[in-house]
Scaffold this motif. Sequence first.
Motif, short mmCIF file in Angstrom:
data_model
loop_
_atom_site.label_atom_id
_atom_site.label_comp_id
_atom_site.label_asym_id
_atom_site.label_seq_id
_atom_site.Cartn_x
_atom_site.Cartn_y
_atom_site.Cartn_z
N LEU A 205 0.81 -1.21 0.00
CA LEU A 205 0.00 0.00 0.00
C LEU A 205 0.84 1.26 0.00
N SER A 206 2.11 1.11 0.29
CA SER A 206 2.94 2.29 0.46
C SER A 206 3.16 3.02 -0.86
N PRO A 207 3.40 4.31 -0.79
CA PRO A 207 3.67 5.06 -2.01
C PRO A 207 5.06 4.80 -2.58
N VAL A 208 5.90 4.06 -1.87
CA VAL A 208 7.30 3.97 -2.30
C VAL A 208 7.76 2.52 -2.49
N THR A 209 6.94 1.71 -3.09
CA THR A 209 7.33 0.30 -3.19
C THR A 209 8.41 0.05 -4.23
N ASN A 210 8.51 0.92 -5.22
CA ASN A 210 9.56 0.76 -6.23
C ASN A 210 9.60 -0.62 -6.87
N GLY A 211 8.48 -1.19 -7.08
CA GLY A 211 8.44 -2.46 -7.81
C GLY A 211 9.13 -3.62 -7.12
N LEU B 270 -4.56 5.38 6.42
CA LEU B 270 -4.49 4.18 5.60
C LEU B 270 -5.39 4.27 4.38
N THR B 271 -4.99 3.55 3.34
CA THR B 271 -5.80 3.47 2.12
C THR B 271 -5.81 2.02 1.65
N GLY B 272 -6.92 1.36 1.89
CA GLY B 272 -7.04 -0.03 1.43
C GLY B 272 -6.16 -1.02 2.18
N TYR B 273 -5.84 -0.70 3.44
CA TYR B 273 -5.02 -1.61 4.24
C TYR B 273 -5.95 -2.57 4.98
N ARG B 274 -5.88 -3.85 4.64
CA ARG B 274 -6.77 -4.85 5.27
C ARG B 274 -8.22 -4.36 5.25
N VAL B 276 -9.25 -1.30 5.21
CA VAL B 276 -9.49 -0.06 5.93
C VAL B 276 -8.93 1.14 5.16
N SER B 277 -9.74 2.19 5.06
CA SER B 277 -9.31 3.43 4.42
C SER B 277 -9.85 4.63 5.21
N LYS B 278 -9.23 5.75 4.98
CA LYS B 278 -9.73 7.03 5.50
C LYS B 278 -9.79 7.13 7.02
N VAL B 279 -8.95 6.37 7.69
CA VAL B 279 -8.69 6.61 9.11
C VAL B 279 -7.19 6.47 9.32
N ALA B 280 -6.70 7.09 10.37
CA ALA B 280 -5.31 6.88 10.76
C ALA B 280 -5.29 5.82 11.86
N LEU B 281 -4.50 4.78 11.66
CA LEU B 281 -4.36 3.69 12.63
C LEU B 281 -2.91 3.26 12.65
N SER B 282 -2.51 2.64 13.76
CA SER B 282 -1.13 2.16 13.85
C SER B 282 -1.01 0.74 13.32
N VAL B 283 -0.09 0.57 12.39
CA VAL B 283 0.32 -0.76 11.92
C VAL B 283 1.84 -0.70 11.74
N PRO B 284 2.50 -1.85 11.69
CA PRO B 284 3.97 -1.81 11.51
C PRO B 284 4.33 -1.06 10.23
N THR B 285 5.23 -0.10 10.38
CA THR B 285 5.50 0.87 9.33
C THR B 285 7.00 1.10 9.22
N VAL B 286 7.50 1.19 7.99
CA VAL B 286 8.90 1.53 7.79
C VAL B 286 9.03 3.05 7.81
N PHE B 308 -9.30 -5.24 14.26
CA PHE B 308 -8.75 -4.11 13.50
C PHE B 308 -9.89 -3.32 12.86
N GLN B 309 -10.85 -4.05 12.28
CA GLN B 309 -11.98 -3.38 11.64
C GLN B 309 -12.78 -2.60 12.69
N HIS B 310 -12.91 -3.20 13.87
CA HIS B 310 -13.62 -2.52 14.95
C HIS B 310 -12.92 -1.23 15.34
N SER B 311 -11.60 -1.30 15.44
CA SER B 311 -10.80 -0.11 15.78
C SER B 311 -11.02 0.97 14.72
N ALA B 312 -11.00 0.56 13.45
CA ALA B 312 -11.19 1.51 12.35
C ALA B 312 -12.58 2.13 12.40
#
Lengths: 325, 325, 325, 325
Positions: A205-211, B270-274, B276-286, B308-312
């Motif tokens: 989902l990230s904007p920076v997957t770079n393929g 998030l956008t289409g994560y599991r 879920v869209s249009k909310v801010a939620l914590s998931v493991p992120t680089v 997760f859906q409930h949280s969203a």
Amino acid sequence: MSAIENSKLAIIGAGAVGTSLAYASLIRQSAREVVLYDINEAKVEAEVLDLAHGTQFTGASCVSGGSDLDAIAGANMVVITAGARQHPGQSRLDMAGVNVGILRELMPKLVERAPDAVFMIVTNPCDILTYAALHFSGLPSARVFGSGTVLDSSRLRWLLSHRVDVAIANVHAVIVGEHGDSEFPLWSQARVGPISLAQWVADDLSPVTNGRVKFSEAEFEAITEDVKTAAYRVIAGKGATNYAIGLSGARIVEAVLRDEGAVLPVSSVLTGYRGVSKVALSVPTVVNADGVSRVIEVPFSDSEQTLFQHSADTLRATLDRLGLA
Amino acid sequence: MSAIENSKLAIIGAGAVGTSLAYASLIRQSAREVVLYDINEAKVEAEVLDLAHGTQFTGASCVSGGSDLDAIAGANMVVITAGARQHPGQSRLDMAGVNVGILRELMPKLVERAPDAVFMIVTNPCDILTYAALHFSGLPSARVFGSGTVLDSSRLRWLLSHRVDVAIANVHAVIVGEHGDSEFPLWSQARVGPISLAQWVADDLSPVTNGRVKFSEAEFEAITEDVKTAAYRVIAGKGATNYAIGLSGARIVEAVLRDEGAVLPVSSVLTGYRGVSKVALSVPTVVNADGVSRVIEVPFSDSEQTLFQHSADTLRATLDRLGLA
Amino acid sequence: MSAIENSKLAIIGAGAVGTSLAYASLIRQSAREVVLYDINEAKVEAEVLDLAHGTQFTGASCVSGGSDLDAIAGANMVVITAGARQHPGQSRLDMAGVNVGILRELMPKLVERAPDAVFMIVTNPCDILTYAALHFSGLPSARVFGSGTVLDSSRLRWLLSHRVDVAIANVHAVIVGEHGDSEFPLWSQARVGPISLAQWVADDLSPVTNGRVKFSEAEFEAITEDVKTAAYRVIAGKGATNYAIGLSGARIVEAVLRDEGAVLPVSSVLTGYRGVSKVALSVPTVVNADGVSRVIEVPFSDSEQTLFQHSADTLRATLDRLGLA
Amino acid sequence: MSAIENSKLAIIGAGAVGTSLAYASLIRQSAREVVLYDINEAKVEAEVLDLAHGTQFTGASCVSGGSDLDAIAGANMVVITAGARQHPGQSRLDMAGVNVGILRELMPKLVERAPDAVFMIVTNPCDILTYAALHFSGLPSARVFGSGTVLDSSRLRWLLSHRVDVAIANVHAVIVGEHGDSEFPLWSQARVGPISLAQWVADDLSPVTNGRVKFSEAEFEAITEDVKTAAYRVIAGKGATNYAIGLSGARIVEAVLRDEGAVLPVSSVLTGYRGVSKVALSVPTVVNADGVSRVIEVPFSDSEQTLFQHSADTLRATLDRLGLA
């Protein structure tokens, strides 16, 4: 304050590995006091001077040493990097035999001077010598281990970190077995952050997957080969490896002297681990002030179990030939 | 050397959280320069002085600030800790609305002064305000995130570390979802070193197992409850939480300013994560110098997906009531 | 490894100063183990939780504690931050008397549980209480000292560092005497790098002098005044000082636990120092694992000697009024 | 976050000094990114691999490099350790001439690729080559300096620290002049904490004086001799010096990349300093992101002035013989 005992690290052997480990330990302040010992008096005194001349920049850590073994008295940890190198025409087995002979003489002297220390073997062949050192020491098995595949695992993680563009601290992968040709990565347990390495994909989902794409079997094999041959390439280019093993060693020292309970793939004499006994091999291990606090029972895939048994058989055969029951 | 740009961190809000975060950042040298801003001039100037008086002991890091927002000009990272507290009789929704109003006014002023910065929201309700801040900023979504469940995950790891007697760095577990009551641990991905937490058992080969036993479902639930109520217990005893959130925040700052690519459960829109869209939620992120470099697609168990859906849904409902589409 | 003893720091008092000192010590890893004690059980347990929740980010350091004094058993260092604040209408002398009473009861209990520890008094009035604590402890004078003017000197160095645009580590200046109104800078010994502060001038060879000029007597006086009133300004703006004293305290802890031999202006009971005896005052002191290893005989100018004697007389008078011979 | 630029350090020369400096810089995180360059491709690639294999243990720092000079593009700092060693039968002057020739070719290429960098010369003869490098670079004099007597001063401080039993950080002494045989300590400015070294005496108030006595003239001379011959003794015992110069170099790098304003005795081309011009010599210098921010006018005793002039004359004569006006 007579009650406090500041941490004392003794390093046996003032070659490139021993001095790099001392240098890294001083800079990281892994120990309050580093003592370097070598039989070559001129060499060890020069190395101690060179290290000491930099201690304006290493906080409260200090270094001393020489060719008198009594300087290690009361050490909390003893790291052994001394040993013979392979001579041209000499077989690896012969070289191992020479180093076993050195430990046979050395270990009782070290234990006499540092009876409460944790001992770590860095000299190669690391697993063989760990087995021998424990045998000659008369100590409980938790107190004698080898640096094992901590370095090899660091090499693997560095490769993976670049491949997935994630901090090396969040790339979890480990090499187990012999610190040598029969070692192998536990691919089944490799992770990037919270997910399996095999699940790391591009359609993110990230904007920076770079393929980015999934890892292939071929890529896993190429990385395995790369790690296993890394030491050879370093030796071909510079004649030896010293910096990475120095840092790896300093890191393990910290796990002991700070009583961390860190999980590190050190090599210890196993008893009934995945069917293996009476050899020293690297598996994920909890390391604290006791030395080996616990070897962790990792689930192996069938092929991993086969590789592990092969690694054990290889080492057991060498031990047999060296007369180490 | 005009080419080098040393890292500048701006912290908005000189309350207990903002100043603890500044203190931790100075001590850890997370940034070369820390600027603290608050509308309360007497307060912020006193806090800056108190922090500055300790900088003899913080290496090259320095601190300044006051009630003039222009001091943040050119910051590489902006951390927002400012906001209203919940008044007696005021609902949490009302309080959230007040803080959304503050951000509506504040974000354009911050972006104007630090147009290239990465923005982190620490003020609660963190997820709601992250969504609002992104909205008001007009920035790409990668550049605005919340501290999310980094602190909650640290609480979980501290509990687990004590339970299994392994260094916290080797206990891998993460809380995801809302930074609040609907959050939950991703038990399916929790690990001790290289093995699943569920596989951590007592019948181990180590000499020091001390009769450890497998985790039970009841224990997992008790730990979850403990983490979720931790903040309430801290607040009951000392009136607020500040130290752990300060350290967590400083750690996230480092991931950005050092361009680390560290995996941290920050909150981002998030956008289409599991699903879920249009909310801010914590998931493991680089997290790196871009802010959110990548949200990691973690496999959820069915129950985790439901939670997760409930949280969203919970957060989306609040956003709706606050008029944040 | 029974022989190694990792450093244990006990902090008495879980107020803003005690917890800031604990926080700084954890982040800096000044001690392996921090134990926080307070009579207010709910408060201390909340503070310990808040500190512990951040230990994912503090390496091997850990924190525990509560309202049971036995938790400090075996501490290598004990830092006392507990004490009554000045109530409205209460004189400073009355407040000092209350805190002396607290130490009279506390010190024997602390010494009983940590008989080999070095003790540091941070509570104010620091010099009075250092004298009282030594008296009540029955310990050798080297083992009990106060944080003294380490913080005040840090304030001075911060001001000078900005004035001359040189790193604070290379600006050497020290405040001596009472940690309070009669303190004064030893201007005669102040240095910027290798030269006297009085010699720091503008007509320099460097391309970047920016028209710097020599320090004037008026500027020295203004800086002195600034330092002496700094605490009042911080208290006026935020109600207390805690961050800088926390860092200063952590730094002194390191000098002891790492056996550094660091030179720090701590407060200790003097005997025949520049004509002063039977009061605790801050002078440059070598601090190591013994506590006060040596007070350094600094040459004073005539006016400095007068100010020092005045500081001593002031404190001796207070001690007399409190019945501390 | 396009605005932030993480610090990039280029090291020219992958010999023992260059790689020790890289190792120390990685461990200390002196720079975010270290690039190592050497014309010997096999050697430099092996060294980069060996360093990279340890980066699991060096936080966010990373290393790369090879035999393509373009890899240094955009470096914030360039450290030159490359150069010919003295061959048997070759005079020191001939060796210097060879290294001047290397810089004549190298400097324009380096400046082309890193036009905004600060340049530091570590290769010997350090002062001669600093003068040459500045000449060939066409840069402002502040941007090119040599590591000079930072290492020699560290040796002096280490000796003094042991002699007086005070932390090395509180023993202030500096070697100035040539990084070579004509160097000398500025005894007139040497300090232990706040007092002159000459005032450090035994009749102290402390309980632990151990019969210390004042320094004698003979002892000062013995220490001077010890420092000046230290490098020869290290070289006699191990063939080269690398660890202390590596640490010293990393420390200077930090002063630049962190914009510290640290006072360090680096070597820069002087103009009218104590009557000396047109040679590079080490004197106490404020080092920050500009490189040499200011050379500090230190008062010399008459004999120090004579020694300094002698050092300058010696170097000027060599420069003349090498045709460097």
